[in-house]
Design a protein around this motif. Structure first.
Motif, PDB file in Angstrom:
ATOM      1  N   UNK A 201       0.881  -1.254   0.062  1.00  0.00           N
ATOM      2  CA  UNK A 201      -0.102  -0.024  -0.057  1.00  0.00           C
ATOM      3  C   UNK A 201       0.761   1.164  -0.185  1.00  0.00           C
ATOM      4  N   UNK A 202       2.178   1.234   0.470  1.00  0.00           N
ATOM      5  CA  UNK A 202       2.995   2.308   0.365  1.00  0.00           C
ATOM      6  C   UNK A 202       3.384   2.566  -1.005  1.00  0.00           C
ATOM      7  N   UNK A 203       3.762   1.473  -1.704  1.00  0.00           N
ATOM      8  CA  UNK A 203       3.772   1.849  -3.274  1.00  0.00           C
ATOM      9  C   UNK A 203       2.876   2.200  -3.711  1.00  0.00           C
ATOM     10  N   UNK A 204       1.559   1.583  -3.689  1.00  0.00           N
ATOM     11  CA  UNK A 204       0.426   2.286  -4.362  1.00  0.00           C
ATOM     12  C   UNK A 204      -0.017   3.590  -4.117  1.00  0.00           C
ATOM     13  N   UNK A 205       0.337   4.282  -2.897  1.00  0.00           N
ATOM     14  CA  UNK A 205       0.166   5.458  -2.694  1.00  0.00           C
ATOM     15  C   UNK A 205       1.256   6.402  -3.167  1.00  0.00           C
ATOM     16  N   UNK A 206       2.425   6.090  -3.465  1.00  0.00           N
ATOM     17  CA  UNK A 206       3.399   6.627  -4.269  1.00  0.00           C
ATOM     18  C   UNK A 206       3.174   6.610  -5.555  1.00  0.00           C
ATOM     19  N   UNK A 207       2.590   5.649  -6.165  1.00  0.00           N
ATOM     20  CA  UNK A 207       1.998   5.636  -7.408  1.00  0.00           C
ATOM     21  C   UNK A 207       0.915   6.496  -7.803  1.00  0.00           C
ATOM     22  N   UNK A 208       0.047   6.638  -6.771  1.00  0.00           N
ATOM     23  CA  UNK A 208      -1.148   7.449  -6.798  1.00  0.00           C
ATOM     24  C   UNK A 208      -0.602   9.150  -6.883  1.00  0.00           C
ATOM     25  N   UNK A 209       0.277   9.324  -6.188  1.00  0.00           N
ATOM     26  CA  UNK A 209       1.017  10.836  -6.120  1.00  0.00           C
ATOM     27  C   UNK A 209       1.517  11.093  -7.598  1.00  0.00           C
ATOM     28  N   UNK A 210       2.415  10.093  -8.237  1.00  0.00           N
ATOM     29  CA  UNK A 210       3.074  10.114  -9.493  1.00  0.00           C
ATOM     30  C   UNK A 210       1.678  10.443 -10.456  1.00  0.00           C
TER      31      UNK A 210
END
Length: 445
Positions: A201-210
């Motif tokens: 979920x940390x990865x997904x949240x960073x992908x969302x910000x990108x």
């Protein structure tokens, strides 16, 4: 015309009177004989519009019998604008009923004739078959530019944010951000992630910000097309579209479809292959609807312990409940009894549609002792004709009619008689009551 198409005049007459569907061979013949674009004869939205019409005319507000399938198809073929206006009117009615229930006694009444944001967003995604090719292409391009492997994704995303956008990523303790899982302060050049998030979920949240930074133009174009101009609906739609972009970037279309077919849609195997969660894969499977490279069309539903629907997406003709009270015969909540285990089930709707469904719990981030065991259940399903492509269905004899559990969408509108799970008297029909006999439930005897 019959001679040019290689069919009988009687068959042409049936086609003209909407008594037969166009076969692939006839479509090809029409294209070759008359130079007609095949896409102009086949509208991909017809399936969902037909499903919407079927669901609407079964509403209890209509006292008479519902039109049969041929009548509904004829309406779509011969009076498409009238059908669209009817559906628009029905959605306004549905929204009105929902809004009246939620009206505050001492507050000003809301805009009664506007469709709720949740419904509007669901319908917008469904009208696009849950697939947005512009976002797919942008996500694929970004993934190629980022490079690296799935194993390095967290570091690669942090590096991309830092080098290309001057955004620093900070992992903060729960005590430092007790009410948030992610905070993005673009002006300060910081994105804060809560330690309550697990690695995927940390990865997904960073992908969302990108996605916010690199797919903003694509998201804004789709939001403008949707017609959701209000702040609440527009903001929610942008969140969902950016989530779509993030998932597409982490699970590239071609690679995801290839792995899904190779593993016969083994969700855990796909999750492992891309370093994502079970829920992310389920959601992503509903989006594999690119022309010429389609996957199995799935619907997606997420519910909590109370039966509230917290998320829904649909690429099928299945009618999803918008709120609590889903059919207890559909054993979604049975997944709560076996956390982490996949619960397969074959179900049949009252009108005869048959589907294969999978349900499993999904854990939520824990921010405090009072919020422990915040599991939800994720369910996906497909029409039974696609079940032979799915490994989870291999152990079942799909020709056995007893295999299919008879379900409804909601007890209030379910027409089934003698259902042992009935919890409410239907609002559109009267069930037989005999004081000398006790039936399966107190509503039938």
């Amino acid at each position: 015309m019959a001679r040019r198409l290689g069919i009988s005049p009687a068959y042409v007459n049936l086609l003209e009177n909407n008594q037969r569907a166009l076969s692939v061979s006839v479509l090809v013949a029409l294209t070759e004989a008359y130079g007609i674009d095949m896409k102009s004869l086949v509208q991909e939205t017809d399936t969902t519009r037909l499903a919407d019409l079927r669901a609407a005319v079964r509403d209890p507000i209509f006292a008479t019998d519902a039109p049969d399938l041929s009548e509904l198809r004829a309406a779509l073929d011969h009076a498409p604008q009238l059908a669209d206006q009817f559906l628009s009117l029905y959605r306004a009615h549905r929204s009105l009923v929902d809004q009246v229930r939620r009206m505050s006694v001492d507050g000003a009444p809301p805009a009664l004739f506007s469709v709720t944001p949740e419904t509007a967003i669901h319908d917008y995604f469904r009208n696009h078959a849950n697939h947005f090719d512009d976002l797919e292409r942008a996500a694929q391009d970004l993934r190629q530019r980022i490079g690296g492997s799935t194993d390095d994704m967290y570091a690669l995303l942090k590096r991309r944010l830092r080098v290309e956008h001057g955004i620093q990523t900070d992992l903060l303790r729960i005590t430092d951000m007790p009410d948030n899982l992610r905070l993005f302060d673009e002006a300060a050049g910081r994105v804060h992630l809560s330690e309550a998030l697990d690695h995927t979920n940390r990865i997904f949240q960073l992908a969302h910000v990108l996605g916010l930074l690199e797919a903003g133009s694509e998201v804004e174009a789709l939001a403008a097309e949707s017609g959701l101009a209000d702040n609440e609906g527009g903001a929610r739609l942008r969140v969902e579209l950016t989530n779509y972009f993030a998932a597409a970037m982490l699970m590239p279309y071609d690679a995801t479809r290839a792995l899904a077919e190779e593993t016969r849609y083994d969700i855990d195997r796909i999750a492992t292959g891309f370093g994502v969660s079970f829920e992310m894969v389920c959601h992503r499977l509903t989006t594999l609807q690119r022309d010429g490279a389609r996957g199995v069309p799935f619907f997606f539903l997420r519910v909590d312990r109370a039966g509230n629907v917290t998320k829904r997406f649909n690429a099928t003709a299945f009618t999803l409940a918008e709120e609590g009270g889903a059919c207890p015969v559909w054993d979604i909540h049975g997944a709560f009894r076996v956390p982490g285990a996949i619960v397969p089930q074959f179900v049949e709707l009252p009108e005869g549609g048959r589907f294969f469904t999978l349900s499993r719990t999904a854990d939520r981030p824990v921010l405090s002792r009072s919020g422990q065991d915040r599991r939800l259940v994720v369910a996906i399903g497909c029409a039974v004709e696609h079940a032979d492509k799915i490994g989870y269905a291999r152990a079942f004899n799909m020709s056995d009619p007893v295999l299919f559990s008879p379900i409804g969408i909601n007890c209030h509108v379910c027409p089934r008689h003698s259902c042992s799970e009935r919890a409410h008297q239907p609002v559109h029909m009267s069930l037989p009551i005999d004081t000398r006999r006790r039936g399966r439930t107190r509503y039938e005897s």
